[in-house]
Design a protein around this motif. Structure first.
Motif, PDB file in Angstrom:
ATOM      1  N   MET A  70     -12.238  10.015 -11.178  1.00 15.26           N
ATOM      2  CA  MET A  70     -11.279   9.999 -10.083  1.00 15.26           C
ATOM      3  C   MET A  70      -9.885  10.350 -10.601  1.00 15.26           C
ATOM      4  N   ASN A  71      -9.157  11.129  -9.832  1.00 18.22           N
ATOM      5  CA  ASN A  71      -7.777  11.458 -10.182  1.00 18.22           C
ATOM      6  C   ASN A  71      -6.986  10.164 -10.407  1.00 18.22           C
ATOM      7  N   PRO A  72      -6.283  10.019 -11.548  1.00 19.13           N
ATOM      8  CA  PRO A  72      -5.583   8.758 -11.851  1.00 19.13           C
ATOM      9  C   PRO A  72      -4.605   8.301 -10.769  1.00 19.13           C
ATOM     10  N   PHE A  73      -3.886   9.216 -10.159  1.00 16.84           N
ATOM     11  CA  PHE A  73      -2.960   8.841  -9.088  1.00 16.84           C
ATOM     12  C   PHE A  73      -3.713   8.298  -7.865  1.00 16.84           C
ATOM     13  N   ASP A  74      -4.937   8.799  -7.655  1.00 12.63           N
ATOM     14  CA  ASP A  74      -5.742   8.308  -6.540  1.00 12.63           C
ATOM     15  C   ASP A  74      -6.290   6.915  -6.836  1.00 12.63           C
ATOM     16  N   GLU A  75      -6.582   6.634  -8.099  1.00 11.76           N
ATOM     17  CA  GLU A  75      -6.985   5.275  -8.477  1.00 11.76           C
ATOM     18  C   GLU A  75      -5.886   4.277  -8.112  1.00 11.76           C
ATOM     19  N   ILE A  76      -4.647   4.683  -8.364  1.00 14.92           N
ATOM     20  CA  ILE A  76      -3.504   3.833  -8.020  1.00 14.92           C
ATOM     21  C   ILE A  76      -3.432   3.645  -6.506  1.00 14.92           C
ATOM     22  N   ALA A  77      -3.723   4.699  -5.756  1.00 17.29           N
ATOM     23  CA  ALA A  77      -3.701   4.618  -4.300  1.00 17.29           C
ATOM     24  C   ALA A  77      -4.759   3.634  -3.788  1.00 17.29           C
ATOM     25  N   VAL A  78      -5.970   3.709  -4.362  1.00 15.24           N
ATOM     26  CA  VAL A  78      -7.037   2.785  -3.965  1.00 15.24           C
ATOM     27  C   VAL A  78      -6.645   1.354  -4.292  1.00 15.24           C
ATOM     28  N   GLU A  79      -6.105   1.143  -5.481  1.00 11.26           N
ATOM     29  CA  GLU A  79      -5.690  -0.201  -5.894  1.00 11.26           C
ATOM     30  C   GLU A  79      -4.622  -0.758  -4.952  1.00 11.26           C
ATOM     31  N   GLU A  80      -3.665   0.076  -4.555  1.00 15.24           N
ATOM     32  CA  GLU A  80      -2.599  -0.404  -3.678  1.00 15.24           C
ATOM     33  C   GLU A  80      -3.148  -0.780  -2.305  1.00 15.24           C
ATOM     34  N   ALA A  81      -4.099   0.002  -1.815  1.00 13.44           N
ATOM     35  CA  ALA A  81      -4.715  -0.323  -0.534  1.00 13.44           C
ATOM     36  C   ALA A  81      -5.433  -1.671  -0.613  1.00 13.44           C
ATOM     37  N   ILE A  82      -6.126  -1.920  -1.725  1.00 13.85           N
ATOM     38  CA  ILE A  82      -6.836  -3.188  -1.900  1.00 13.85           C
ATOM     39  C   ILE A  82      -5.843  -4.349  -1.961  1.00 13.85           C
ATOM     40  N   ARG A  83      -4.733  -4.144  -2.655  1.00 14.08           N
ATOM     41  CA  ARG A  83      -3.726  -5.204  -2.753  1.00 14.08           C
ATOM     42  C   ARG A  83      -3.103  -5.514  -1.395  1.00 14.08           C
ATOM     43  N   ILE A 100      13.367   2.972   0.973  1.00 20.90           N
ATOM     44  CA  ILE A 100      13.440   3.448   2.350  1.00 20.90           C
ATOM     45  C   ILE A 100      12.507   2.608   3.224  1.00 20.90           C
ATOM     46  N   ARG A 101      12.738   2.658   4.508  1.00 18.77           N
ATOM     47  CA  ARG A 101      11.904   1.957   5.480  1.00 18.77           C
ATOM     48  C   ARG A 101      11.348   2.997   6.447  1.00 18.77           C
ATOM     49  N   VAL A 102      10.013   3.050   6.573  1.00 15.87           N
ATOM     50  CA  VAL A 102       9.378   4.029   7.454  1.00 15.87           C
ATOM     51  C   VAL A 102       8.543   3.291   8.502  1.00 15.87           C
ATOM     52  N   ARG A 103       8.530   3.831   9.696  1.00 15.78           N
ATOM     53  CA  ARG A 103       7.753   3.223  10.777  1.00 15.78           C
ATOM     54  C   ARG A 103       6.297   3.664  10.660  1.00 15.78           C
ATOM     55  N   LEU A 104       5.381   2.718  10.829  1.00 21.59           N
ATOM     56  CA  LEU A 104       3.954   3.018  10.785  1.00 21.59           C
ATOM     57  C   LEU A 104       3.494   3.602  12.118  1.00 21.59           C
ATOM     58  N   PRO A 105       2.503   4.492  12.103  1.00 23.43           N
ATOM     59  CA  PRO A 105       1.738   4.981  10.951  1.00 23.43           C
ATOM     60  C   PRO A 105       2.548   5.954  10.091  1.00 23.43           C
ATOM     61  N   ALA A 106       2.220   5.969   8.793  1.00 26.10           N
ATOM     62  CA  ALA A 106       2.987   6.784   7.855  1.00 26.10           C
ATOM     63  C   ALA A 106       2.098   7.241   6.705  1.00 26.10           C
ATOM     64  N   ILE A 107       2.648   8.178   5.931  1.00 27.45           N
ATOM     65  CA  ILE A 107       1.980   8.690   4.728  1.00 27.45           C
ATOM     66  C   ILE A 107       2.740   8.180   3.508  1.00 27.45           C
ATOM     67  N   VAL A 108       2.030   7.621   2.539  1.00 34.84           N
ATOM     68  CA  VAL A 108       2.646   7.177   1.289  1.00 34.84           C
ATOM     69  C   VAL A 108       1.909   7.834   0.132  1.00 34.84           C
ATOM     70  N   THR A 109       2.658   8.422  -0.809  1.00 33.92           N
ATOM     71  CA  THR A 109       2.033   8.971  -2.014  1.00 33.92           C
ATOM     72  C   THR A 109       2.486   8.151  -3.217  1.00 33.92           C
ATOM     73  N   THR A 110       1.557   7.895  -4.118  1.00 31.00           N
ATOM     74  CA  THR A 110       1.771   6.918  -5.185  1.00 31.00           C
ATOM     75  C   THR A 110       2.233   7.550  -6.492  1.00 31.00           C
ATOM     76  N   ASP A 111       3.110   6.815  -7.188  1.00 27.17           N
ATOM     77  CA  ASP A 111       3.553   7.209  -8.523  1.00 27.17           C
ATOM     78  C   ASP A 111       2.899   6.297  -9.555  1.00 27.17           C
ATOM     79  N   LEU A 112       3.086   6.611 -10.820  1.00 29.05           N
ATOM     80  CA  LEU A 112       2.386   5.901 -11.891  1.00 29.05           C
ATOM     81  C   LEU A 112       2.746   4.424 -11.985  1.00 29.05           C
ATOM     82  N   ARG A 113       3.987   4.065 -11.693  1.00 26.94           N
ATOM     83  CA  ARG A 113       4.433   2.690 -11.912  1.00 26.94           C
ATOM     84  C   ARG A 113       4.178   1.768 -10.721  1.00 26.94           C
ATOM     85  N   LEU A 114       3.432   2.238  -9.731  1.00 25.90           N
ATOM     86  CA  LEU A 114       3.160   1.398  -8.565  1.00 25.90           C
ATOM     87  C   LEU A 114       2.283   0.201  -8.915  1.00 25.90           C
ATOM     88  N   ASN A 115       1.230   0.422  -9.706  1.00 20.86           N
ATOM     89  CA  ASN A 115       0.341  -0.666 -10.099  1.00 20.86           C
ATOM     90  C   ASN A 115      -0.561  -0.220 -11.245  1.00 20.86           C
TER      91      ASN A 115
END
Length: 253
Positions: free
Chosen positions: A35-48, A170-185
């Motif tokens: 799995m793409n490493p940035f996508d692993e971070i995305a999955v982890e953030e969704a679980i958290r 920043i503050r965004v109204r849902l629904p929204a798109i978030v893209t993850t960086d390395l230091r997220l988790n």
């Protein structure tokens, strides 16, 4: 709230990439994929976020070849509830371009109606860094890219972004798109019991034709070459010699 997470099957980041002898692309024969490493971070953030009570369901989506099932099973083993595979190519060497991926994701979003889409900021195979932004444009949704911290507060998401000058919140109204960086988790490892459970979780298979999206490439790769070998460095005896070399040989001063 439902969270949609995008994952991509890429060459494992520990593998040394080799170029084919004829320069037609990267050699994928007998190469470990993951799995793409940035996508692993995305999955982890969704679980958290689900663990914090901000989400009720996590749906993982992958677009590519049939073998991407393995990648989706990894996401399911990490904690995603179900998965959708959109088979858009037969050849493992075919890379679906960001615009086609964004159009397919838009169709999935319209069908699933998630409150948040989390994606890796880029894939390590092509480094496009464009799919999340294109998806936001197609949907007309707010976007928060390069996220290093995400919090859901009611109908909004508060996102800390990594920018050239430091950090931006920043503050965004849902629904929204978030893209993850390395230091997220730091993504968790899937336990053996969860890997076994993932085999029984639902994985729906679709094709690009099911969504009426043309995935024909608009870009043509003319040639692929390996980067030039880095030359060995030299030692200098003094600062004066270093300055002289930088000025007269390297021409950088």
């Amino acid at each position: 709230m439902k969270i949609l997470v995008t994952v991509k099957r890429v060459i494992d980041y520990n593998v040394k990439v080799r170029v084919r002898g004829d320069g037609s692309g990267v050699d994928l024969a007998n190469v470990k994929m993951s799995m793409n490493p940035f996508d692993e971070i995305a999955v982890e953030e969704a679980i958290r976020l689900r663990e914090k009570g901000a989400a009720s369901e996590i749906v993982a989506v992958s677009i590519g070849v049939k073998q991407a099932q393995e990648t989706l099973r990894t996401a399911l083993a990490m904690g995603a509830d179900r998965a959708i595979l959109i088979q858009a190519a037969e050849d493992v060497s075919t890379d679906i371009e960001p615009l086609a991926v964004a159009k397919l994701l838009r169709a999935v979003v319209e069908a699933e109606q998630p409150g948040l889409v989390i994606a890796g900021k880029q894939a390590i195979d092509n480094d496009m860094n464009a799919t999340g932004q294109m998806l936001a444009a197609l949907l007309g949704w707010p976007q928060a890219t390069f996220a290093s911290e995400v919090a859901v507060e009611g109908e909004e998401a508060v996102v800390t972004r990594e920018v050239d000058g430091g950090l931006q919140t920043i503050r965004v109204r849902l629904p929204a798109i978030v893209t993850t960086d390395l230091r997220l988790n730091e993504p968790r490892y899937a336990s053996l019991p969860n890997i076994m459970k993932a085999k029984k979780k639902p994985l729906e298979e679709k094709t690009a034709a099911d969504y009426g999206v043309d995935v024909a490439p608009r870009l043509k790769v003319l040639k692929t070459v390996e980067p030039p070998t880095r030359k060995a460095g030299v030692k200098v005896a003094s600062v004066d010699e270093l300055v002289d070399r930088l000025k007269n040989e390297a021409g950088v001063l």
